[in-house]
Write an enzyme that holds these catalytic residues in place. Structure first.
Site, short mmCIF file in Angstrom:
data_model
loop_
_atom_site.label_atom_id
_atom_site.label_comp_id
_atom_site.label_asym_id
_atom_site.label_seq_id
_atom_site.Cartn_x
_atom_site.Cartn_y
_atom_site.Cartn_z
N VAL A 8 1.10 -1.21 0.04
CA VAL A 8 0.05 -0.03 0.00
C VAL A 8 1.03 1.28 -0.10
O VAL A 8 1.38 1.65 1.08
CB VAL A 8 -0.94 0.10 1.20
CG1 VAL A 8 -1.91 1.22 1.17
CG2 VAL A 8 -1.68 -1.25 1.24
N SER A 9 0.86 2.13 -1.10
CA SER A 9 1.94 3.02 -1.25
C SER A 9 1.32 4.21 -1.18
O SER A 9 1.93 5.34 -0.95
CB SER A 9 2.76 2.83 -2.83
OG SER A 9 1.78 2.79 -3.69
#
Length: 210
Positions: A10-11
């Protein structure tokens, strides 16, 4: 017993691990465990150097299935992704994608089949890196334009004043990053960024009037 493990990187604040899990389950995967790295770049941080990426390498065994939304969740650096995939396949791990339901394994000994598999994986890894470069260039152009107009504030921080103060307080007390993240309600990467450059964290809050 072989397990099915979902890896969710999850960036951005728009992405969530729960969304990636829901997509995997909707595609028919029975997930035994979800491993997630939050706020980690897929370009500059190899999978084996991410906090939970290291754990992923440690727990995957022969016969296990690694599920990812798409190959870009493993990373957006061609060399890192292709090396990671080869290592996992050699270990006897099957890699499956939610998008397009693709399956990659090291079971085949036929050289032509392996060559086609490796070529496809290489293409997917190259596309992931190319997309990252395109996004970076577009962002740079947008930032430059915003700066010219005097409206650029940078990326919105993932913490507010209360969380920043709590992180700083716990850092000063010598508390470890994992415990700080739990107590303050932020990711470990956020703790590292604040620790490494507290002035930048303060500027970000002021820019967004938090």
């Amino acid at each position: 017993m072989p397990r099915t493990i979902l890896y969710a990187r999850v960036s951005t604040t728009e992405q969530t691990a729960s969304h990636q899990l829901a997509q995997a389950e909707a595609a028919g995967f029975a997930i035994d465990e979800v491993i997630t790295d939050h706020g980690v770049s897929g370009v500059s941080v190899p999978l084996a150097e991410r906090p939970d990426g290291r754990r992923l390498f440690d727990i995957l065994r022969h016969g296990d299935t690694l599920v990812v939304r798409w190959i870009d969740r493993l990373g957006r650096n061609y060399s890192d992704v292709t090396a990671t995939v080869r290592e996992l396949l050699d270990r006897g791990v099957t890699i499956r994608t939610v998008i397009n339901a693709m399956t990659f394994d090291g079971a085949s000994t036929d050289p032509m089949t392996r060559a086609v598999r490796d070529a496809l994986l290489g293409f997917m890894a190259a596309m992931a890196e190319a997309q990252a470069e395109t996004t970076k260039e577009a962002q740079a152009a947008g930032i430059a334009a915003a700066r010219e107009r005097g409206v650029y504030r940078g990326r919105k921080p993932s913490f507010d004043r209360e969380k920043l103060d709590k992180v700083v307080e716990l850092l000063a007390a010598g508390t470890g990053p994992a415990e700080i993240a739990r107590v303050a309600g932020v990711s470990r990467q956020t703790v590292y960024r604040i620790r490494d450059d507290p002035a930048a964290a303060e500027r970000a809050l002021r820019a967004w009037r938090s």
